[in-house]
Design an enzyme around this catalytic site. Structure first.
Site, PDB file in Angstrom:
ATOM      1  CG  ASP A  51      17.529  -0.351 -70.521  1.00  0.00           C
ATOM      2  OD1 ASP A  51      18.088  -0.257 -70.356  1.00  0.00           O
ATOM      3  OD2 ASP A  51      16.865   0.231 -70.507  1.00  0.00           O
ATOM      4  CG  ASN A 119       9.745   7.817 -76.595  1.00  0.00           C
ATOM      5  OD1 ASN A 119      10.251   7.897 -75.200  1.00  0.00           O
ATOM      6  ND2 ASN A 119      10.134   7.453 -77.179  1.00  0.00           N
ATOM      7  CG  HIS A 121      11.761   5.217 -73.194  1.00  0.00           C
ATOM      8  ND1 HIS A 121      12.536   5.747 -74.775  1.00  0.00           N
ATOM      9  CD2 HIS A 121      13.053   5.688 -72.384  1.00  0.00           C
ATOM     10  CE1 HIS A 121      13.803   6.045 -73.964  1.00  0.00           C
ATOM     11  NE2 HIS A 121      14.260   5.957 -73.242  1.00  0.00           N
ATOM     12  CD  GLU A 126      10.862   3.035 -76.924  1.00  0.00           C
ATOM     13  OE1 GLU A 126      10.002   4.847 -76.410  1.00  0.00           O
ATOM     14  OE2 GLU A 126      11.638   3.832 -77.484  1.00  0.00           O
TER      15      GLU A 126
HETATM   16  C1  F6R Z   1      18.885   3.389 -69.716  1.00  0.00           C
HETATM   17  C2  F6R Z   1      17.500   3.566 -70.566  1.00  0.00           C
HETATM   18  C3  F6R Z   1      16.519   4.425 -70.530  1.00  0.00           C
HETATM   19  C4  F6R Z   1      17.084   5.632 -70.331  1.00  0.00           C
HETATM   20  C5  F6R Z   1      16.573   7.053 -70.692  1.00  0.00           C
HETATM   21  C6  F6R Z   1      17.472   8.668 -71.057  1.00  0.00           C
HETATM   22  O1  F6R Z   1      19.388   2.365 -68.895  1.00  0.00           O
HETATM   23  O2  F6R Z   1      16.760   2.560 -70.011  1.00  0.00           O
HETATM   24  O3  F6R Z   1      15.623   4.271 -70.319  1.00  0.00           O
HETATM   25  O4  F6R Z   1      17.279   6.341 -69.011  1.00  0.00           O
HETATM   26  O5  F6R Z   1      16.969   6.750 -72.296  1.00  0.00           O
HETATM   27  O6  F6R Z   1      18.672   8.297 -71.393  1.00  0.00           O
HETATM   28  P1  F6R Z   1      19.142   9.659 -70.910  1.00  0.00           P
HETATM   29  O7  F6R Z   1      19.824   9.989 -69.710  1.00  0.00           O
HETATM   30  O8  F6R Z   1      20.903   9.638 -72.054  1.00  0.00           O
HETATM   31  O9  F6R Z   1      18.282  11.649 -71.578  1.00  0.00           O
END
Ligand code: F6R
Length: 200
Positions: A51, A119, A121, A126
């Protein structure tokens, strides 16, 4: 689903790195699906990031393109033409869907690395995102904006949209390795492991 329990985040990193290294050794032409993170990879490897924030340039220090260059791509001998990240300048879903075509052309993703949002995702899908979704422009929830604001000077600077692989894009990977550590992920992991399969 194969659940690997580890002691802490450093151990999760070791287990994940070993798995990726083993798959690269077995397949020098591997196609990797990456989350923002860092893992050593070699020539021939192709990478597709999950993403990117919408409306942000690749040179912005909070763009995922910048993150990948800083933490991985500039430090390994990967062919830069093999490094794919959705463009933050993607204007519509027709353009976004081309990312899935590029993945298909590369032979599909062999191993997709995922983190997990507080959450629940994955990528920027989401809770409630469709199981049939492919790469598209998505809205970030207030809770994700809040959690990600720790990386920005002001919460108002956090983009409210992103371009993300969809749940179908992710599920099409031949293998998925999801890493979740820390107390703030416990609730989401509990539902992932014990709960019914839902888009939540
Ligand atoms: C990153 C992504 C997000 C993260 C998620 C967890 O490319 O797609 O889904 O993997 O937000 O982020 P952290 O590891 O910072 O808790």
């Amino acid at each position: 689903m194969n659940i690997i329990k580890v002691k802490d985040n450093p151990e999760a990193g070791i287990v994940a790195s070993k798995k990726i290294a083993e798959m690269i050794k077995n397949n020098p032409n591997i196609v990797l699906g990456l989350a923002t993170g860092s893992t050593p990879i070699t020539t021939n490897v192709k990478a597709f990031n999950l993403d990117e924030y919408k409306g942000i340039d690749g040179n912005h220090d909070q763009s995922y393109k910048f993150f990948m260059k800083e933490t991985l791509f500039d430090h390994v001998n990967i062919n830069k033409n093999n490094c794919h990240i959705p463009s933050g300048h993607t204007n519509n879903n027709e353009e976004a869907a081309k990312y899935d075509e590029e993945i298909k052309k590369a032979g599909g993703i062999d191993l997709q690395l995922l983190g997990l949002g507080v959450n629940g995702h994955v990528g920027f899908n989401e809770p409630g995102a469709s199981f049939d979704s492919i790469t598209s422009i998505v809205d970030l929830t207030e809770s994700t904006i809040e959690v990600n604001s720790r990386f920005f000077e002001n919460k108002k600077d956090v983009p409210t949209q992103a371009i993300s692989m969809g749940l179908k894009t992710i599920a099409n990977a031949k293998e998925i390795l999801l890493i979740a550590t820390g107390k703030n992920k416990a609730e989401a992991v509990k539902h992932l492991v014990n709960g019914p399969v839902t888009t939540e």
